[in-house]
Design a protein around this motif. Structure first.
Motif, PDB file in Angstrom:
ATOM      1  N   LYS A  51     -15.804 -25.835  15.717  1.00 61.54           N
ATOM      2  CA  LYS A  51     -16.079 -25.960  14.238  1.00 61.54           C
ATOM      3  C   LYS A  51     -15.367 -24.801  13.428  1.00 61.54           C
ATOM      4  CE  LYS A  51     -20.173 -27.912  13.063  1.00 61.54           C
ATOM      5  NZ  LYS A  51     -21.477 -27.863  12.529  1.00 61.54           N
ATOM      6  N   GLU A  86     -32.491 -26.113  13.106  1.00 63.29           N
ATOM      7  CA  GLU A  86     -32.206 -27.339  12.875  1.00 63.29           C
ATOM      8  C   GLU A  86     -33.711 -28.000  12.281  1.00 63.29           C
ATOM      9  OE1 GLU A  86     -29.438 -30.593  13.828  1.00 63.29           O
ATOM     10  OE2 GLU A  86     -28.008 -28.920  14.101  1.00 63.29           O
ATOM     11  N   GLU A  97     -22.888 -25.276   7.983  1.00 63.03           N
ATOM     12  CA  GLU A  97     -22.547 -26.814   7.749  1.00 63.03           C
ATOM     13  C   GLU A  97     -23.460 -27.498   8.898  1.00 63.03           C
ATOM     14  OE1 GLU A  97     -18.485 -28.833   8.907  1.00 63.03           O
ATOM     15  OE2 GLU A  97     -20.228 -29.077  10.339  1.00 63.03           O
ATOM     16  N   ASP A  98     -23.878 -28.676   8.156  1.00 65.87           N
ATOM     17  CA  ASP A  98     -24.548 -29.692   9.402  1.00 65.87           C
ATOM     18  C   ASP A  98     -23.767 -31.068   9.131  1.00 65.87           C
ATOM     19  OD1 ASP A  98     -26.870 -29.912  11.161  1.00 65.87           O
ATOM     20  OD2 ASP A  98     -27.091 -31.726   9.887  1.00 65.87           O
ATOM     21  N   ALA A  99     -23.427 -31.482  10.173  1.00 68.98           N
ATOM     22  CA  ALA A  99     -22.384 -32.837  10.189  1.00 68.98           C
ATOM     23  C   ALA A  99     -23.330 -33.838  11.104  1.00 68.98           C
ATOM     24  CB  ALA A  99     -21.173 -32.286  10.724  1.00 68.98           C
ATOM     25  N   GLY A 100     -22.890 -35.064  11.026  1.00 72.39           N
ATOM     26  CA  GLY A 100     -23.321 -36.206  11.648  1.00 72.39           C
ATOM     27  C   GLY A 100     -22.521 -37.302  11.862  1.00 72.39           C
ATOM     28  N   SER A 128     -27.707 -36.480  15.016  1.00 74.66           N
ATOM     29  CA  SER A 128     -26.418 -36.174  15.957  1.00 74.66           C
ATOM     30  C   SER A 128     -26.519 -35.263  16.901  1.00 74.66           C
ATOM     31  CB  SER A 128     -25.225 -36.196  15.008  1.00 74.66           C
ATOM     32  OG  SER A 128     -25.157 -37.487  14.338  1.00 74.66           O
ATOM     33  N   SER A 129     -26.959 -33.929  16.556  1.00 75.37           N
ATOM     34  CA  SER A 129     -26.934 -33.115  17.601  1.00 75.37           C
ATOM     35  C   SER A 129     -27.766 -33.247  18.591  1.00 75.37           C
ATOM     36  CB  SER A 129     -27.140 -31.687  16.816  1.00 75.37           C
ATOM     37  OG  SER A 129     -27.725 -30.739  17.631  1.00 75.37           O
ATOM     38  N   TYR A 159     -26.220 -36.301  20.773  1.00 73.76           N
ATOM     39  CA  TYR A 159     -25.013 -35.628  21.558  1.00 73.76           C
ATOM     40  C   TYR A 159     -25.594 -35.082  22.968  1.00 73.76           C
ATOM     41  CZ  TYR A 159     -20.869 -33.982  23.119  1.00 73.76           C
ATOM     42  OH  TYR A 159     -19.790 -33.435  24.222  1.00 73.76           O
ATOM     43  N   PHE A 186     -18.168 -40.132   9.564  1.00 73.95           N
ATOM     44  CA  PHE A 186     -18.521 -38.748   9.610  1.00 73.95           C
ATOM     45  C   PHE A 186     -18.669 -38.116   8.429  1.00 73.95           C
ATOM     46  CE2 PHE A 186     -16.657 -37.950  14.305  1.00 73.95           C
ATOM     47  CZ  PHE A 186     -17.801 -37.400  14.919  1.00 73.95           C
ATOM     48  N   PHE A 189     -14.363 -31.774  19.945  1.00 79.68           N
ATOM     49  CA  PHE A 189     -15.682 -31.517  20.476  1.00 79.68           C
ATOM     50  C   PHE A 189     -16.518 -32.810  20.130  1.00 79.68           C
ATOM     51  CE2 PHE A 189     -18.021 -30.376  16.630  1.00 79.68           C
ATOM     52  CZ  PHE A 189     -17.035 -30.105  15.777  1.00 79.68           C
ATOM     53  N   GLY A 190     -17.732 -32.678  20.694  1.00 81.06           N
ATOM     54  CA  GLY A 190     -19.052 -33.775  20.217  1.00 81.06           C
ATOM     55  C   GLY A 190     -18.449 -35.145  20.450  1.00 81.06           C
ATOM     56  N   PHE A 191     -18.535 -35.918  19.190  1.00 83.62           N
ATOM     57  CA  PHE A 191     -18.284 -37.294  19.339  1.00 83.62           C
ATOM     58  C   PHE A 191     -16.756 -37.598  18.966  1.00 83.62           C
ATOM     59  CE2 PHE A 191     -22.829 -37.349  18.232  1.00 83.62           C
ATOM     60  CZ  PHE A 191     -23.353 -37.931  19.263  1.00 83.62           C
ATOM     61  N   ASP A 192     -15.780 -36.498  18.833  1.00 84.40           N
ATOM     62  CA  ASP A 192     -14.339 -36.777  18.718  1.00 84.40           C
ATOM     63  C   ASP A 192     -13.692 -37.969  19.616  1.00 84.40           C
ATOM     64  OD1 ASP A 192     -14.237 -35.041  16.593  1.00 84.40           O
ATOM     65  OD2 ASP A 192     -13.399 -33.359  17.627  1.00 84.40           O
ATOM     66  N   LYS A 251      -6.583 -33.238  12.959  1.00 85.75           N
ATOM     67  CA  LYS A 251      -7.775 -33.706  12.645  1.00 85.75           C
ATOM     68  C   LYS A 251      -8.027 -33.161  11.367  1.00 85.75           C
ATOM     69  CE  LYS A 251     -12.559 -32.953  13.989  1.00 85.75           C
ATOM     70  NZ  LYS A 251     -13.656 -32.408  14.886  1.00 85.75           N
TER      71      LYS A 251
HETATM   72  P1  IMP Z   1     -23.738 -29.820  13.898  1.00 84.78           P
HETATM   73  O1  IMP Z   1     -25.495 -29.963  14.033  1.00 84.78           O
HETATM   74  O2  IMP Z   1     -23.276 -29.929  12.466  1.00 84.78           O
HETATM   75  O3  IMP Z   1     -23.219 -29.231  14.810  1.00 84.78           O
HETATM   76  O4  IMP Z   1     -23.370 -31.415  14.367  1.00 84.78           O
HETATM   77  C1  IMP Z   1     -24.255 -32.352  14.932  1.00 84.78           C
HETATM   78  C2  IMP Z   1     -23.681 -33.172  16.035  1.00 84.78           C
HETATM   79  O5  IMP Z   1     -22.552 -33.966  15.345  1.00 84.78           O
HETATM   80  C3  IMP Z   1     -22.814 -32.301  16.981  1.00 84.78           C
HETATM   81  O6  IMP Z   1     -23.582 -32.077  18.095  1.00 84.78           O
HETATM   82  C4  IMP Z   1     -21.509 -33.157  17.443  1.00 84.78           C
HETATM   83  O7  IMP Z   1     -21.787 -33.530  18.552  1.00 84.78           O
HETATM   84  C5  IMP Z   1     -21.496 -33.957  16.236  1.00 84.78           C
HETATM   85  N1  IMP Z   1     -20.206 -33.548  15.278  1.00 84.78           N
HETATM   86  C6  IMP Z   1     -20.374 -32.677  14.242  1.00 84.78           C
HETATM   87  N2  IMP Z   1     -19.107 -32.597  13.544  1.00 84.78           N
HETATM   88  C7  IMP Z   1     -18.290 -33.140  14.458  1.00 84.78           C
HETATM   89  C8  IMP Z   1     -16.782 -33.370  14.649  1.00 84.78           C
HETATM   90  O8  IMP Z   1     -16.175 -32.887  13.761  1.00 84.78           O
HETATM   91  N3  IMP Z   1     -16.332 -33.895  15.570  1.00 84.78           N
HETATM   92  C9  IMP Z   1     -17.217 -34.624  16.842  1.00 84.78           C
HETATM   93  N4  IMP Z   1     -18.561 -34.524  16.387  1.00 84.78           N
HETATM   94  C10 IMP Z   1     -19.104 -33.741  15.384  1.00 84.78           C
END
Ligand code: IMP
Length: 182
Positions: free
Chosen positions: A11, A35, A63-66, A80-81, A84, A106, A140-143, A163
């Motif tokens: 990230k 979180e 940042e928080d992503a999902g 998502s975290s 995953y 995303f 990483f993650g769900f890429d 990306k």
């Molecule tokens: P986080 O809490 O923001 O780190 O993200 C939550 C989950 O979403 C992570 O465990 C990742 O599996 C997934 N995630 C977030 N951003 C991405 C990304 O850019 N690519 C793939 N998976 C992501």
């Protein structure tokens, strides 16, 4: 000095490259953000920012992503975290085994804070599809299971800069950078 608070080096590397385009130097504060369980990634990101600011008197980005899957009504989204960590990409593919509707997005919320100031957030989103099997070894993650619209490759089949042409993270960071440098 601007710090991205993340334990995720991928990230950080993505974000650093994007902010360099704006001549902004990013450092990493390698701590795991707290979180909370909440219904939106914005609540998670902003709460974590406030907590971190109490202990670190710095200028920070959190940042928080999902991943939001339409056929699952937006699941795993803010979870998502955890999802995953527990079921990984294969578990998501299993949930969608007999599903032909593969659309997903995303989303990322990037929160900026500095001591004694309001936290401000920026949202990025990229729409795409969940592919049928894991593809690629980058990212990483769900890429490996997410292919953005407009590309034949999953995020895991792309380089970081490829990306970064599509990603939710790029969109949130660009909005932040444009606001920050003005
Ligand atoms: P986080 O809490 O923001 O780190 O993200 C939550 C989950 O979403 C992570 O465990 C990742 O599996 C997934 N995630 C977030 N951003 C991405 C990304 O850019 N690519 C793939 N998976 C992501």
């Amino acid at each position: 000095m601007l710090y991205l608070v993340t334990s995720n080096l991928n990230k950080f590397n993505e974000a650093k490259l994007i902010l360099e385009e704006y001549r902004l130097t990013l450092q990493r504060l390698p701590i795991e953000k707290l979180e909370i369980q909440a219904d939106t990634i914005q609540d998670i990101s902003e709460y974590a920012t406030k907590v971190i600011l109490e202990q670190n008197k710095k200028e920070i980005l959190v940042e928080d992503a999902g991943l939001f899957i339409d056929a699952l009504n937006g699941f795993p989204g803010p979870y998502s975290s955890y999802i995953y960590k527990t079921i990984r990409c294969e578990g998501i593919l299993n949930l969608l085994k007999s599903e032909t509707k593969r659309t997903a997005s995303f989303k990322a919320v990037l929160s900026y804070g500095r001591p004694k100031n309001e936290v401000i957030s920026f949202l990025g989103e990229i729409k795409g599809q969940i592919v049928y099997s894991v593809r690629g070894s980058g990212g990483f993650g769900f890429d490996p299971i997410f292919k953005p619209n407009g590309s034949n490759k999953t995020f895991a089949e792309m380089s970081i800069s490829q990306k970064n042409q599509f990603s939710h993270r790029m969109q949130a960071l660009k909005q932040f950078a444009e606001w920050y440098v003005q």
